[in-house]
Design a protein around this motif. Structure first.
Motif, short mmCIF file in Angstrom:
data_model
loop_
_atom_site.label_atom_id
_atom_site.label_comp_id
_atom_site.label_asym_id
_atom_site.label_seq_id
_atom_site.Cartn_x
_atom_site.Cartn_y
_atom_site.Cartn_z
N LEU A 17 0.83 -1.20 0.00
CA LEU A 17 0.00 0.00 0.00
C LEU A 17 0.87 1.26 0.00
O LEU A 17 0.60 2.21 -0.74
N LYS A 18 1.92 1.24 0.79
CA LYS A 18 2.83 2.38 0.87
C LYS A 18 3.48 2.64 -0.50
O LYS A 18 3.56 3.79 -0.95
N ASN A 19 3.89 1.59 -1.17
CA ASN A 19 4.51 1.73 -2.48
C ASN A 19 3.52 2.25 -3.52
O ASN A 19 3.85 3.09 -4.36
N LYS A 20 2.28 1.76 -3.45
CA LYS A 20 1.25 2.25 -4.38
C LYS A 20 0.98 3.73 -4.16
O LYS A 20 0.84 4.50 -5.11
N LEU A 21 0.92 4.13 -2.89
CA LEU A 21 0.69 5.55 -2.57
C LEU A 21 1.84 6.42 -3.05
O LEU A 21 1.62 7.50 -3.62
N THR A 23 3.85 5.80 -5.54
CA THR A 23 3.77 5.85 -7.00
C THR A 23 2.69 6.82 -7.45
O THR A 23 2.89 7.64 -8.34
N LYS A 24 1.52 6.74 -6.81
CA LYS A 24 0.41 7.61 -7.17
C LYS A 24 0.76 9.07 -6.89
O LYS A 24 0.48 9.96 -7.71
N LEU A 25 1.35 9.34 -5.74
CA LEU A 25 1.74 10.72 -5.41
C LEU A 25 2.78 11.25 -6.38
O LEU A 25 2.72 12.41 -6.79
N SER A 26 3.71 10.41 -6.75
CA SER A 26 4.73 10.81 -7.71
C SER A 26 4.10 11.15 -9.06
O SER A 26 4.44 12.16 -9.69
N SER A 27 3.17 10.31 -9.48
CA SER A 27 2.49 10.55 -10.75
C SER A 27 1.68 11.83 -10.70
O SER A 27 1.69 12.63 -11.64
N GLN A 28 0.96 12.05 -9.60
CA GLN A 28 0.17 13.27 -9.46
C GLN A 28 1.05 14.51 -9.42
O GLN A 28 0.73 15.54 -10.00
N SER A 29 2.18 14.39 -8.74
CA SER A 29 3.12 15.51 -8.67
C SER A 29 3.65 15.86 -10.06
O SER A 29 3.76 17.03 -10.43
N GLN A 30 3.95 14.83 -10.84
CA GLN A 30 4.44 15.04 -12.20
C GLN A 30 3.35 15.70 -13.05
O GLN A 30 3.63 16.62 -13.83
N THR A 31 2.12 15.26 -12.89
CA THR A 31 1.00 15.84 -13.64
C THR A 31 0.82 17.31 -13.27
O THR A 31 0.61 18.17 -14.14
N ILE A 32 0.92 17.61 -11.99
CA ILE A 32 0.79 19.00 -11.53
C ILE A 32 1.90 19.86 -12.12
O ILE A 32 1.66 20.98 -12.59
N THR A 33 3.11 19.35 -12.12
CA THR A 33 4.25 20.09 -12.68
C THR A 33 4.05 20.35 -14.17
O THR A 33 4.27 21.47 -14.64
N GLN A 34 3.59 19.34 -14.89
CA GLN A 34 3.35 19.51 -16.33
C GLN A 34 2.25 20.53 -16.58
O GLN A 34 2.36 21.38 -17.48
N THR A 35 1.19 20.45 -15.79
CA THR A 35 0.07 21.39 -15.94
C THR A 35 0.52 22.81 -15.65
O THR A 35 0.16 23.75 -16.36
N GLN A 36 1.32 22.96 -14.61
CA GLN A 36 1.81 24.29 -14.24
C GLN A 36 2.72 24.85 -15.35
O GLN A 36 2.64 26.04 -15.67
#
Length: 75
Positions: A17-21, A23-36
């Protein structure tokens, strides 16, 4: 022994669960950076467009004044 197995299963489930979280946070962070980045680029384009529009308005105002002066001279 059963308790030890249950603890190991819980530990593995927690790690998964920790690893999935992560990974998901990393992906969301990357998406936020790209959007910004895209928003910053769009804002820059808008600023350039606004500057160009303002310059064009100034040129048009100058031309309008010159035409008005020419119209007075013709009359």
């Amino acid at each position: 022994m059963i308790l030890k197995n249950k603890l190991q299963q819980l530990s593995q489930a927690f790690t998964t669960l920790k690893n999935k979280l992560k990974t998901k946070l990393s992906s969301q962070s990357q998406t936020i950076t790209q959007t910004q980045t895209k928003l910053n680029e769009a804002n820059h384009k808008l600023e350039l467009s606004l500057k160009e529009t303002n310059e064009n308005e100034k040129v048009l105002e100058t031309l309008l004044k010159e035409f008005e002066e020419l119209a007075k001279e013709v009359d």
